[in-house]
Design an enzyme around this catalytic site. Structure first.
Site, PDB file in Angstrom:
ATOM      1  N   GLY A 492       0.833  -1.194   0.000  1.00  0.00           N
ATOM      2  CA  GLY A 492       0.000   0.000   0.000  1.00  0.00           C
ATOM      3  C   GLY A 492       0.868   1.243   0.000  1.00  0.00           C
ATOM      4  CE1 TYR A 493       5.350   0.132   0.689  1.00  0.00           C
ATOM      5  CE2 TYR A 493       6.562  -0.116  -1.361  1.00  0.00           C
ATOM      6  CZ  TYR A 493       6.390  -0.435  -0.026  1.00  0.00           C
ATOM      7  OH  TYR A 493       7.260  -1.292   0.575  1.00  0.00           O
ATOM      8  CB  SER A 526      -1.965  -5.705  -7.651  1.00  0.00           C
ATOM      9  OG  SER A 526      -1.977  -4.662  -8.593  1.00  0.00           O
ATOM     10  CD  GLU A 608      10.354  -4.432  -5.874  1.00  0.00           C
ATOM     11  OE1 GLU A 608       9.313  -4.311  -6.509  1.00  0.00           O
ATOM     12  OE2 GLU A 608      11.108  -3.490  -5.616  1.00  0.00           O
ATOM     13  CD  GLU A 737       8.660   9.738 -17.522  1.00  0.00           C
ATOM     14  OE1 GLU A 737       8.560   9.724 -18.749  1.00  0.00           O
ATOM     15  OE2 GLU A 737       8.131   8.866 -16.791  1.00  0.00           O
TER      16      GLU A 737
END
Length: 757
Positions: A492-493, A526, A608, A737
């Site tokens: 939940g970022y 997700s 990660e 970016e």
């Protein structure tokens, strides 16, 4: 796998860098442009043994590997040294392989003979333009079925051809180069010449890599100094992003050149294809970087006074000596996709495997950067396939595709019950005695069958972070349950409006006794509809800079006040928006210090990692190439016979190789104990941008067939689906970016943002 230079090569690089810095100054380079060759520099190189360093020691050479030659070529390229080393080395390579050639090899080593190499066979007694021939005493060329060493009678000259790169280009005509020595005949001559051309590709690619490095340095240094509108132009985002793209592609070029050298040194079956790739990509990146640097120099870059124009011209000129890139791309397509495979015209391992060298002491056992990839899970592959045959329902993949949910609860629970999720974890937190290698092989086999394990990927990442920074209570409550498959954690970022700027989180968490009260919303959570917990980035302090007022909490998704709403995507995947209204989270589920959430996130990023598919499956480009090999076009010929189709597919395969190499570097850095932060950003940037280029081109190649989805389309609609999925690749996990900002700041040393006021 070891992507570092050997100790000998590091010493060699330092030595030749110093040599070229002293002997190939910009003034010397300019002075040599009239002839394209610096005689004094060549004499210094001869004294150092460089022209013959690639020949075997037993014939008077240095016994250097191709990887060694690459080290020298890069440094020569950095100084745009006015000598034709790649052609000289190719000529020496051929002379050393022949008894007749070895008779004149001593003359090269003593400096009495300057060799050159004709890249194209003689036609009607002429070949050219030949690099280095205007300054050479001897040219090795293929004349019909004979490989010959041609020399000029004393007193004759080879006329210099004016050219873009101010090189010593000349036509080679047998009427002038009338003295000949036959080195090989028949098929042996043709194979030897093709092998030397392949060697030239690798070494010229290395020289171009040197051009790129220096052009990038010149550009970066200049933008830090040049002012416009009152500030250095290095502050401008467009400048930073262009240079970041050049640096990223340049890292890929460096790796590809080193891989091509390794392939020749070891006799790898991909050596010919990798040599073509290296020349193509090194040429592209050198010219693109030099052009960008010249542009950022403004009008000054267009003047002859500034050095960048020296690099701009040579970056384009050097690879064109072999001919138009389209011919290389078509040949590469044949190497990669033709039914005969790669068995024809392969070079043997480079003959100079002998130890020692002109500027070196002893030789280590590896020839240089080693790209050998061993399947560490080979012993588990068969048992993993058997496990998947027994337990994986083929209908699960169809269900995943239909629902867009990349998590299967039944599979996840099964992996937990059988101890596979706990493999390799500490026993005190629920770790099992299942071999971690076997577990990883099972995960990869599951991926190879079309199933994603997104729920486990995020759960593992958070659980490892908990082990690193959380309280003992949180460790004991969460980690064992996660390893049993009972807890699934999502991230939940991201919040509406903040995108990749995670530090801009506005979700508030207010302390209330032993609990935190959370209010706000998250986007793109997700798998939240199938998870038990969410790892929430919250704002706990509004009085400090945004990165310093964040705290991470682990909240239950079945808690009162949590709402999960589906969000359906272009690529068919379901994600979610989640809403939190007065949701209470125990302080025991605070992960890390209060207001220390940004540091915890950085720990999480280290952990990660995903579960890749089993190796060996064809890429989408390879699948389309196989389809094009069997599918007729409008003219009745198969599509792959169309030169445009072949060129496009070869270029996409090159893109895929660069992405693979950048990923390989990430894994290597991690395996050596490093934190591949910048390397990971570069890999993500290049691979995601390449994915979008890839699906765009493949869709156009398929034409109307690309419109068809599922079983109605070629390859079961794989290209249509890939086009749908591609846009998110440059967004999730940090947009392109953001990746460019990271590369610009941390790799190139450019400032973070434009100053105000």
């Amino acid at each position: 796998m070891d992507l570092s230079l050997t100790d000998d090569q590091a010493a060699l690089r330092e030595s030749v860098a110093e040599l070229f810095e002293k002997q190939a100054t910009p003034e010397r380079v300019r002075a040599a442009e009239a002839r394209g060759h610096d005689d004094a520099l060549w004499r210094v190189l001869v004294q150092s043994g460089i022209p013959t360093m690639g020949a075997p020691e037993e014939v008077g050479g240095g016994g250097a590997t191709v990887s060694d030659l690459v080290v020298v070529a890069i440094e020569a390229g950095r100084r745009v040294a006015p000598v034709e080393l790649p052609g000289a080395w190719a000529a020496v390579h051929l002379l050393a392989c022949s008894a007749a050639g070895r008779e004149v090899l001593d003359g090269v080593g003593e400096g009495a003979v300057v060799p050159a190499f004709a890249l194209r066979p003689l036609r009607a007694g002429s070949a050219g333009p030949v690099p280095g021939a205007a300054a050479a005493d001897l040219v090795v060329a293929l004349d019909g079925d004979e490989l010959v060493a041609l020399t000029r009678p004393e007193g004759t000259v080879a006329e210099l051809l004016p050219n873009l790169g101010s090189a010593a280009l000349a036509e080679v005509r047998t009427g002038v180069w009338s003295q000949r020595r036959v080195l090989a005949t028949g098929e042996e001559a043709h194979r030897a010449h093709a092998d030397a051309v392949s060697l030239w590709r690798v070494l010229t690619a290395a020289a171009l890599e040197g051009v790129r490095r220096e052009a990038l340095r010149l550009g970066v240094d200049y933008v830090k100094e040049r002012h416009a509108f009152g500030v250095p132009i290095a502050w401008f985002q467009t400048v930073q992003h262009r240079l970041a793209d050049e640096a990223t592609a340049g890292d890929g070029a460096e790796l590809l050149v080193q891989e091509a050298a390794w392939a020749r040194d070891t006799g790898d079956a991909r050596a010919v294809a990798l040599a073509r790739m290296a020349l193509l990509f090194a040429g592209e990146t050198a010219f693109s970087t030099a052009a960008a640097s010249l542009h950022f120099h403004g009008g000054y870059g267009y003047t002859l006074e500034y050095d960048i124009q020296l690099y701009y011209r040579r970056a384009k000129a050097w690879p064109l000596a072999l001919g138009a890139p389209r011919h290389e791309l078509r040949a590469l397509a044949t190497d990669l996709f033709a039914p005969r495979g790669l068995s024809k015209d392969l070079p043997a391992p480079h003959h100079s495997q002998a130890r020692g060298g002109p500027l070196q002491g002893g030789r280590t056992t590896r020839p240089g950067p080693d790209f050998t990839e061993h399947d560490s899970l080979a012993e588990f592959r068969r048992s993993a396939r058997e496990w998947a045959d027994e337990h994986v329902d083929p209908a699960w993949a169809d269900l995943e595709h239909a629902t867009g949910t990349h998590h299967n609860a039944d599979l996840h629970a099964l992996l937990g019950r059988q101890g596979l999720l706990g493999a390799g974890w500490p026993a005190e937190y629920g770790g099992t005695d299942v071999d971690p290698g076997y577990a990883l092989a099972v995960f990869q086999e599951i991926g190879a069958r079309g199933l994603r394990m997104d729920g486990w990927v995020t759960t593992e990442m958070v659980a490892r972070t908990i082990l690193h920074v959380a309280t003992e209570e949180a460790k004991q409550e969460i980690v064992p349950a996660a390893l049993r498959g009972e807890v699934v954690i999502v991230l939940g970022y991201t919040e509406p409006g903040s995108g990749s700027d995670a530090a801009a989180a506005r979700m508030r968490a207010v302390r209330d006794g032993d609990e935190w009260v959370v209010n706000g919303s998250k986007m793109f959570t997700s798998t939240a509809h199938m998870a038990t917990h969410v790892f929430l980035l919250t704002r706990t302090n509004t009085e400090v800079p945004k990165h310093k007022g964040l705290t991470l909490l682990l909240a239950r998704l079945d808690a009162p006040g949590v709402e999960v709403q589906p969000v359906h995507t272009l690529g068919g995947q379901r994600t979610n928006a989640t809403f939190y209204s007065d949701v209470r989270v125990p302080d025991a589920m605070r992960i890390g210090d209060v207001d220390g959430g940004w540091g915890v996130m950085r720990v999480a990023l280290v952990h990660e990692r995903g579960t890749a598919t089993a190796p060996g499956g064809p890429t989408l480009v390879e699948q389309v190439a196989a389809w094009a090999r069997e599918t007729p076009g409008g003219d009745g010929e198969v599509l792959l016979a169309d030169p445009t189709v072949a060129e496009h597919l070869a270029r996409l395969a090159l893109d895929e190789e660069i992405g693979r190499l950048l990923g390989l570097k990430v894994r290597w850095v991690a395996s050596t104990g490093g934190l591949p932060g910048i390397e990971g950003s570069m890999q993500k940037l290049y691979a995601s941008e390449a994915e979008q280029r890839r699906v765009d081109v493949l869709t156009d190649l398929l034409g109307e067939q690309a419109l068809l989805a599922g079983d109605a389309g070629p390859l079961h609609g794989a290209v249509e689906w890939a086009l749908r999925k591609a846009p998110v690749s440059t967004i999730y996990g940090g947009s392109s970016e953001v990746m460019r900002e990271i590369v610009a700041e941390r790799r190139l040393g450019l400032p973070r943002s434009r100053p105000t006021g």
